[in-house]
Design a protein around this motif. Structure first.
Motif, PDB file in Angstrom:
ATOM      1  N   GLY A   1      -7.287   1.148  -9.299  1.00 47.52           N
ATOM      2  CA  GLY A   1      -6.354   2.234  -9.573  1.00 47.52           C
ATOM      3  C   GLY A   1      -5.491   2.670  -8.408  1.00 47.52           C
ATOM      4  N   LEU A   2      -5.469   1.933  -7.299  1.00 52.26           N
ATOM      5  CA  LEU A   2      -4.596   2.290  -6.187  1.00 52.26           C
ATOM      6  C   LEU A   2      -3.169   1.878  -6.500  1.00 52.26           C
ATOM      7  CD1 LEU A   2      -4.286   3.342  -3.262  1.00 52.26           C
ATOM      8  CD2 LEU A   2      -4.644   0.968  -2.497  1.00 52.26           C
ATOM      9  N   TYR A   3      -2.244   2.850  -6.406  1.00 51.99           N
ATOM     10  CA  TYR A   3      -0.829   2.566  -6.664  1.00 51.99           C
ATOM     11  C   TYR A   3      -0.122   2.256  -5.355  1.00 51.99           C
ATOM     12  CZ  TYR A   3       4.136   3.367  -7.494  1.00 51.99           C
ATOM     13  OH  TYR A   3       5.500   3.234  -7.529  1.00 51.99           O
ATOM     14  N   MET A   4       0.649   1.162  -5.356  1.00 47.32           N
ATOM     15  CA  MET A   4       1.395   0.753  -4.174  1.00 47.32           C
ATOM     16  C   MET A   4       2.787   0.287  -4.587  1.00 47.32           C
ATOM     17  SD  MET A   4      -1.583  -1.559  -2.332  1.00 47.32           S
ATOM     18  CE  MET A   4      -2.209  -2.167  -3.911  1.00 47.32           C
ATOM     19  N   THR A   5       3.767   0.498  -3.705  1.00 40.06           N
ATOM     20  CA  THR A   5       5.095  -0.032  -3.915  1.00 40.06           C
ATOM     21  C   THR A   5       5.668  -0.416  -2.562  1.00 40.06           C
ATOM     22  OG1 THR A   5       7.262   0.353  -4.952  1.00 40.06           O
ATOM     23  CG2 THR A   5       6.277   2.196  -3.740  1.00 40.06           C
ATOM     24  N   GLY A   6       6.673  -1.291  -2.576  1.00 40.38           N
ATOM     25  CA  GLY A   6       7.274  -1.690  -1.316  1.00 40.38           C
ATOM     26  C   GLY A   6       7.133  -3.163  -1.000  1.00 40.38           C
ATOM     27  N   PHE A   7       6.623  -3.952  -1.932  1.00 38.88           N
ATOM     28  CA  PHE A   7       6.526  -5.398  -1.722  1.00 38.88           C
ATOM     29  C   PHE A   7       7.917  -6.008  -1.928  1.00 38.88           C
ATOM     30  CE2 PHE A   7       2.396  -3.876  -3.050  1.00 38.88           C
ATOM     31  CZ  PHE A   7       1.543  -4.461  -2.118  1.00 38.88           C
ATOM     32  N   SER A   8       8.795  -5.743  -0.977  1.00 38.54           N
ATOM     33  CA  SER A   8      10.225  -6.002  -1.167  1.00 38.54           C
ATOM     34  C   SER A   8      10.695  -7.334  -0.621  1.00 38.54           C
ATOM     35  CB  SER A   8      11.033  -4.881  -0.497  1.00 38.54           C
ATOM     36  OG  SER A   8      10.728  -4.808   0.882  1.00 38.54           O
ATOM     37  N   LYS A   9       9.799  -8.130  -0.086  1.00 34.72           N
ATOM     38  CA  LYS A   9      10.219  -9.415   0.466  1.00 34.72           C
ATOM     39  C   LYS A   9      10.375 -10.447  -0.656  1.00 34.72           C
ATOM     40  CE  LYS A   9       7.852  -8.546   4.855  1.00 34.72           C
ATOM     41  NZ  LYS A   9       9.093  -8.275   5.619  1.00 34.72           N
ATOM     42  N   LYS A  10      11.312 -11.345  -0.457  1.00 41.09           N
ATOM     43  CA  LYS A  10      11.554 -12.416  -1.413  1.00 41.09           C
ATOM     44  C   LYS A  10      10.577 -13.549  -1.099  1.00 41.09           C
ATOM     45  CE  LYS A  10      15.539 -14.803  -3.428  1.00 41.09           C
ATOM     46  NZ  LYS A  10      16.973 -15.114  -3.199  1.00 41.09           N
TER      47      LYS A  10
END
Length: 303
Positions: free
Chosen positions: A139-148
């Protein structure tokens, strides 16, 4: 009390069809399931009873009298008529009751059966979608995996039996926004690639037929493309992967043998979200950037 039978996962002998066999199978996840039937009634004197026929399946939740009904046409696999339907939008632990009606092409044969099945319970689910946004199994929410790049969503860190990879690419013309373009699932000697862009799948380099309904079955895997979404599961259903036409990937775990061995962006599935940000070497991450870079597949990033 209205008693409803449970699903026979092996073989159902149909006495009304002169002792011939139909094979039923259900693939369950946390919020969806696939129901399938294979008609193995053909012999030297006649074709399969439901060749070019239809399967109607009506599904209700629990004691509800409201059924969702879907009728599907035949999809042939290895020369035997098969029928598959996918149902989504449920909740973990839902108990589903199914009324299944098989009809031959000319309507001369009709077979009605009733089954029940519970969706994954407890439900362990990891999700990546959109920007991308990630929810770990705990249930840990993460965002920011912005690399191609290609990210390691989940792997067996003890024996290397499996690995699930997600390749991110640009979302249309928005250069700084990513989407899940494809999924690679490595399991023992099998390598499966599911492409959400081209709606294609390859198994060990062999491209599956592109159809509104695609089905592949091996000793280890079942892969289906139904209603715009890919579903892939191990035959023992311990790992199920769903890739939607909205570039969302969902990984479900059920009664798996990998306790203490799971690692990746989706975490370790130990019930504690506070330790999900762990590096590939097993050490706690000191920052999100360190965590992200640890789970990028080497040499996978694009300019």
């Amino acid at each position: 009390m209205n008693m409803k039978p449970t699903l026979d996962r092996e073989k159902r002998q149909v006495s009304s069809l002169e002792g011939q066999a139909l094979y039923y199978m259900v693939v369950t996840a946390c919020r969806s399931f696939i129901f399938g039937m294979l008609d193995d009634t053909a012999n030297e004197t006649h074709e399969a009873y439901f060749k070019d026929g239809t399967m109607e399946i009506a599904v209700a939740i629990g004691d509800s009298d409201i059924y969702v009904t879907r009728t599907v046409s035949q999809y042939s696999d290895s020369g035997k008529p098969t029928f598959w339907a996918v149902f989504t939008g449920y909740s973990p632990c839902d108990v589903l009751f199914m009324n299944v009606t098989m009809r031959s092409q000319d309507g001369s044969r009709v077979l009605e059966s009733r089954f029940s099945q519970q969706l994954d319970c407890p439900c362990d689910e990891g999700t990546e979608y959109g920007d991308p946004h990630v929810f770990s199994f705990d249930g840990l929410y993460m965002t920011g995996f912005s690399k191609k790049c290609t990210y390691i969503l989940l792997e067996d860190s003890c024996n290397g039996e499996f690995q699930i990879l997600a390749k991110n690419s640009n979302l249309l013309l928005r250069r700084n926004v990513r989407k899940v373009e494809s999924i690679t699932f490595k399991y023992r000697d099998e390598i499966v690639e599911l492409d959400a862009e081209r709606i294609e799948a390859t198994v060990n380099g062999y491209q599956l037929g592109k159809n509104s309904t695609t089905l592949y079955v091996s000793d280890a895997l079942l892969i289906a493309y139904l209603q715009g979404e890919w579903f892939m599961t191990l035959r023992d259903q311990t790992i199920t992967i769903q890739l939607t036409n909205k570039h969302k990937v969902i990984v479900d775990l059920a009664n798996h043998p990998y306790e203490g061995c799971l690692a990746g962006i989706f975490g370790n599935d130990d019930g504690d979200k506070d330790n999900d940000m762990t590096l590939r070497n097993g050490q706690p991450a000191t920052s999100f950037l360190e965590f992200e870079e640890s789970w990028i597949l080497p040499a996978s990033c694009q300019e």
